[in-house]
Enzyme design. Structure first.
Site, mmCIF file in Angstrom:
data_model
loop_
_atom_site.group_PDB
_atom_site.id
_atom_site.type_symbol
_atom_site.label_atom_id
_atom_site.label_comp_id
_atom_site.label_asym_id
_atom_site.label_seq_id
_atom_site.Cartn_x
_atom_site.Cartn_y
_atom_site.Cartn_z
ATOM 1 N N GLU A 234 0.824 -1.213 0.000
ATOM 2 C CA GLU A 234 0.000 0.000 0.000
ATOM 3 C C GLU A 234 0.862 1.268 0.000
ATOM 4 O O GLU A 234 0.651 2.182 0.796
ATOM 5 C CB GLU A 234 -0.969 -0.015 1.195
ATOM 6 C CG GLU A 234 -1.910 -1.213 1.155
ATOM 7 C CD GLU A 234 -2.989 -1.202 2.216
ATOM 8 O OE1 GLU A 234 -2.746 -0.674 3.315
ATOM 9 O OE2 GLU A 234 -4.082 -1.734 1.945
ATOM 10 N N ASP A 313 -8.458 -8.941 4.043
ATOM 11 C CA ASP A 313 -8.156 -7.837 4.940
ATOM 12 C C ASP A 313 -9.253 -7.681 5.990
ATOM 13 O O ASP A 313 -10.056 -6.760 5.913
ATOM 14 C CB ASP A 313 -8.034 -6.540 4.111
ATOM 15 C CG ASP A 313 -7.563 -5.364 4.948
ATOM 16 O OD1 ASP A 313 -7.119 -5.594 6.085
ATOM 17 O OD2 ASP A 313 -7.638 -4.224 4.466
ATOM 18 N N GLU A 341 -12.623 -2.084 11.974
ATOM 19 C CA GLU A 341 -12.599 -1.332 10.709
ATOM 20 C C GLU A 341 -13.764 -1.707 9.791
ATOM 21 O O GLU A 341 -14.475 -0.844 9.296
ATOM 22 C CB GLU A 341 -11.259 -1.578 10.006
ATOM 23 C CG GLU A 341 -11.180 -0.895 8.654
ATOM 24 C CD GLU A 341 -9.821 -1.074 7.982
ATOM 25 O OE1 GLU A 341 -8.905 -1.654 8.579
ATOM 26 O OE2 GLU A 341 -9.695 -0.610 6.823
HETATM 27 C C1 GCV Z 1 -2.367 0.483 8.476
HETATM 28 C C2 GCV Z 1 -6.023 -1.955 5.556
HETATM 29 C C3 GCV Z 1 -6.397 -0.677 6.239
HETATM 30 C C4 GCV Z 1 -5.211 0.267 6.337
HETATM 31 C C5 GCV Z 1 -4.068 -0.460 7.071
HETATM 32 C C6 GCV Z 1 -3.741 -1.721 6.275
HETATM 33 C C7 GCV Z 1 -2.653 -2.557 6.935
HETATM 34 O O1 GCV Z 1 -5.766 -1.734 4.210
HETATM 35 O O2 GCV Z 1 -7.462 -0.077 5.554
HETATM 36 O O3 GCV Z 1 -5.613 1.402 7.049
HETATM 37 O O4 GCV Z 1 -2.933 0.365 7.188
HETATM 38 O O5 GCV Z 1 -4.895 -2.524 6.190
HETATM 39 O O6 GCV Z 1 -3.000 -3.540 7.581
HETATM 40 O O7 GCV Z 1 -1.493 -2.240 6.799
#
Ligand code: GCV
Length: 608
Positions: A234, A313, A341
Site C-alpha cells: 500500500e 483484509d 474497521e
Molecule cells: C495500516 C487496511 C487498512 C489500512 C491499514 C492496512 C494494513 O488496508 O485499511 O488502514 O494500514 O490494512 O494492515 O497495513
C-alpha cells in the site's frame, strides 16, 4: 466499573509482593486466599506460574511476570465466580502483542475510540495514570508487547528511533512496570530519508546505518522487543525497489537487532493495490502466499512473519490465510484486528471470541509463535469507544495466552469483571446477545463470505459497487444471474494454496462451509442451498433477519442496568446500529432485487 478503567477495578501499582498480597486480600479472604505468595526461581519457568491451594506457596513462578499473571488469574477467577485455577499455566506464545496504529499527530489510523493515548503534536505525550491503567489491564490478560506506532510510518514518526528516544524510553518504563515491552514500527526507507544514497538491504552502508541505529535505540530501551515493518505494501517502501527479496530486507534488519535480543516482525500484507478491475487473472487473496511461500526457510531465526488471519483484509468472515498453514520452516505470527474497521467501528456490537476460536481451530501450525492484534484502544473515557468492544481486547489476551480458551467462558468472565452488579439472569442475557452479535452483523452486511460491499475508505455502511471498479482487487462481480468469484482450481486456483484436506472441503460447494460459500464460489441466484432455499432468497432473508435481530438487541439492552456512564453510550450506539442495519438491509436487498428481478418469496418490502 469505575470511569477510568477497562475490565479491572484497580490497577496493581507496583511490581513487588506487597501490592499483590493487598489486592488478593481485598478480593475476598472468605472465598479463597493464598496464605503466602512465594516467588520461587524455577529453572526455565519463564512467564509460567503455578497455583496451588495446598502448600504455603500458593502462586509460584520463575519470575515477576509469572507472578503478576498468577495474581491476575486468581483475581479474575474470584470475580467471575469460578474456582481458583489450580495447576500450572504457561503461555502458548512468547510474544503476545498489541499493534497500535497511532500517528504522531494524535490521530489513529482505523481508530474508533478517540485519539492516541501517547502521541500528540508530533510528540510523545501522555497521561501516566491512563497508561498505567491500560498497561495493567493488558497485563491482566497476559499481553506482553505493545507496538506504539502505526505500521504506516510517516515522516514525523521517524523521530521515535531518533530525536525522541528519551521520551519513548520513559513511556517504555511505564509499561515495563507491568512486564510489557515496547515494539516500534520502522520505515524501511529511513536510511535513504536520512541521507544515504539508498535503502538497499544489501548495501553495506545501509546495514551499518541500521546496526548503529539499533545500538542507539537499545542503549536507551534495552528490553525493546524489536522492530515491526510493513514493506512494499500500500505504497510503503521496501526491498522490491532495489530488486531484493523480502528475505533480504527482513534479514538485514534482523541482523541489526540480533545482538540486542530483538526480533524483527515483518508483515505479509502484500498485494497489488493498483489492480485493473478488468483483469481477471489476478486474485488478491492469493497474493501473500505467492510472495512468501517461495521464501520459506530463508528467514533468519529472529524474524517473524506476521500474517493476517484471512487472505484479504479483516472482512466479516474470511477463511484462514493459507500462508499460516504453509510455512513449515519460518516463524509466524497470527495478526487479528480488534479495531472494528470493517466490523462496525465500535458503534455496532461485534464480539470476536467466537472468531478467535474458529481461527485457532483451523490454524494449528507449530510454526505460529506469536499473536498480534491491531488495537481498538483510544483516549475515550472508556478506552474502546463502545464499552463492549473491550471484550475483544480481553478475549484476544486470553486466546493469545491459551488458544484452547472457550469463547463463552471468556465472555462470561469479562461480563462479571466489567459489570459485577448484573444479576445472573441479566448477565446471561448480555452473554447471549454478545455471543450472537457477530452472526447478526454478518447477516445484515455481507453474509456467506461475500465481503467488500462496504463504503470505500471509511468502511462503514453499505455501498454494493463501491469497490467494484476500483484498484484494490476487491470484486464480487455480481450480475443479473450470479454473484461471487470462482476461486476453485477451475477458477482462479486459490483453493490450491491450501493443504489437501481444506482444498477438498472448499473446492466443492456441497462441502464448503455455508458461511464461506460466496468467498469460494460463484453461484447463480437460483442455486439451491442446503436448506432448500435459493441463494437470492437466502440473501434477502439474512438481511431482513439481521436488521430484525438488531432491533431485538436494542430491547434487551434497554432492560439491562448498566452503570450510568456506559448506559448512555450503549443506548446511543445501539440506535446508530439499528439505522446502519436498516440501511444495509435496504441497500443490499434493493441491489440484488434490481439485478436479479426476483421477488422476495415472503413479500417483504424491498425498495425499488
Ligand atoms: C495500516 C487496511 C487498512 C489500512 C491499514 C492496512 C494494513 O488496508 O485499511 O488502514 O494500514 O490494512 O494492515 O497495513
Amino acid at each position: 466499573m469505575a470511569a477510568n478503567t477497562l475490565w479491572l477495578n484497580e490497577t496493581l501499582p507496583e511490581i513487588t509482593h506487597t501490592p499483590y498480597e493487598t489486592a488478593l486480600a481485598e478480593a475476598d479472604a472468605a472465598v479463597w486466599f493464598p496464605k503466602r505468595i512465594c516467588l520461587d526461581r524455577l529453572d526455565g519457568a519463564g512467564e509460567a506460574y503455578t497455583v496451588s491451594e495446598t502448600a504455603d506457596s500458593c502462586i509460584i513462578s520463575g519470575n515477576d511476570a509469572g507472578l503478576l499473571y498468577g495474581v491476575y488469574a486468581v483475581l479474575t477467577a474470584w470475580r467471575a465466580g469460578r474456582p481458583i485455577p489450580v495447576g500450572h499455566h504457561a503461555p502458548a506464545y512468547a510474544l503476545r502483542m498489541l499493534n497500535c496504529w497511532d500517528n504522531m499527530d494524535g490521530s489513529i489510523e482505523r481508530g474508533y475510540a478517540g485519539r492516541s493515548l501517547w502521541f500528540d503534536h508530533d510528540r510523545v505525550e501522555y497521561d501516566p495514570e491512563r497508561i498505567r491503567c491500560v498497561a495493567s489491564s493488558l497485563a491482566s490478560v497476559g499481553i506482553n508487547t505493545v507496538c506504539i506506532n502505526n505500521v504506516n510510518v510517516h515522516e514525523s514518526a521517524l523521530s521515535l528511533i531518533d530525536g525522541q528516544l528519551d521520551e519513548v524510553a520513559k513511556l517504555a518504563a511505564l509499561f515495563r512496570a507491568y512486564h510489557i515491552r515496547l515494539l516500534l514500527s520502522v520505515n524501511f526507507a529511513h536510511p535513504y530519508i536520512a541521507g544515504l544514497e539508498s535503502a538497499d538491504p544489501l548495501d553495506p552502508a545501509v546495514r551499518e546505518w541500521w546496526a548503529k541505529r539499533a545500538d542507539l535505540v537499545y542503549a536507551k530501551i534495552p528490553d525493546l522487543a524489536g522492530f515491526l515493518v510493513k514493506a512494499d505494501s500500500e505504497g510503503r517502501p521496501g526491498p522490491y525497489t532495489y530488486g531484493r527479496s523480502h528475505a533480504d530486507g527482513a534479514n538485514m534488519l534482523a541482523e541489526a537487532l540480533e545482538g540486542h535480543g530483538g526480533v524483527l516482525i515483518w508483515r505479509c500484507f502484500v498485494y497489488n493495490c493498483r489492480q485493473d478491475w478488468r483483469d481477471r487473472g489476478t486474485d488478491r487473496p492469493m497474493a501473500a502466499y505467492e510472495h512468501y511461500h517461495p521464501l520459506d526457510g530463508q528467514f533468519a531465526d529472529n524474524v517473524i512473519l506476521q500474517v493476517k488471519n484471512g487472505p484479504f483484509d479483516f472482512q466479516v468472515r474470511e477463511p484462514i490465510s493459507p500462508l499460516l498453514l504453509s510455512m513449515p520452516k519460518t516463524n509466524l505470527a497470527l495478526e487479528v484486528q480488534l479495531a472494528q474497521e470493517y466490523t462496525g467501528q465500535q458503534i455496532d456490537i461485534y464480539s470476536m471470541p467466537g472468531m478467535f476460536r474458529e481461527t485457532w481451530d483451523t490454524m494449528g501450525s507449530e510454526r505460529i509463535m506469536a499473536a498480534a492484534a491491531v488495537s481498538n484502544l483510544g483516549n475515550d473515557r472508556n478506552y474502546t469507544g463502545h464499552p463492549f468492544a473491550s471484550l475483544n481486547l480481553y478475549a484476544f489476551g486470553c486466546f493469545a495466552w491459551d488458544p484452547a480458551s472457550d469463547p463463552e467462558t471468556v465472555t462470561r468472565d469479562w461480563i462479571h469483571l466489567t459489570y459485577p452488579a448484573l444479576i445472573p439472569g441479566d448477565a446471561d442475557r448480555l452473554l447471549e446477545l454478545l455471543m450472537r452479535s457477530r452472526e447478526v452483523y454478518e447477516k445484515y452486511t455481507t453474509p456467506m463470505g461475500l465481503g467488500w460491499m462496504i463504503t470505500p475508505n471509511t468502511h462503514y455502511g453499505p455501498s454494493p459497487e463501491g469497490y467494484e471498479y476500483q484498484a484494490w482487487g476487491t470484486y464480487h462481480r455480481a450480475d443479473r444471474n450470479a454473484v461471487g468469484i470462482d476461486r476453485t482450481r477451475k477458477g482462479t486456483g486459490y483453493t490450491a494454496q491450501y493443504p489437501e484436506k481444506l482444498q477438498d472441503l472448499f473446492e466443492n460447494p456441497d462441502t464448503c462451509p455455508e458461511n464461506l460459500l460466496l468467498f469460494f464460489h460463484r453461484l447463480r441466484y437460483d442455486a439451491v442451498m442446503r436448506d432448500g432455499r435459493t441463494l437470492i432468497q437466502r440473501l434477502y432473508d439474512d438481511h431482513f433477519e439481521g436488521a430484525e435481530a438488531v432491533a431485538k438487541m436494542a430491547e434487551v439492552l434497554q432492560c439491562l442496568p448498566f452503570p450510568q456512564e456506559d448506559a448512555q453510550v450503549i443506548r446511543e450506539r445501539i440506535q446508530a446500529q439499528i439505522r446502519n442495519a436498516q440501511e444495509w438491509r435496504d441497500v443490499i436487498n434493493t441491489y440484488f432485487h434490481r439485478l436479479s428481478g426476483v421477488d422476495d418469496a415472503r413479500g417483504r418490502r424491498i425498495y425499488d
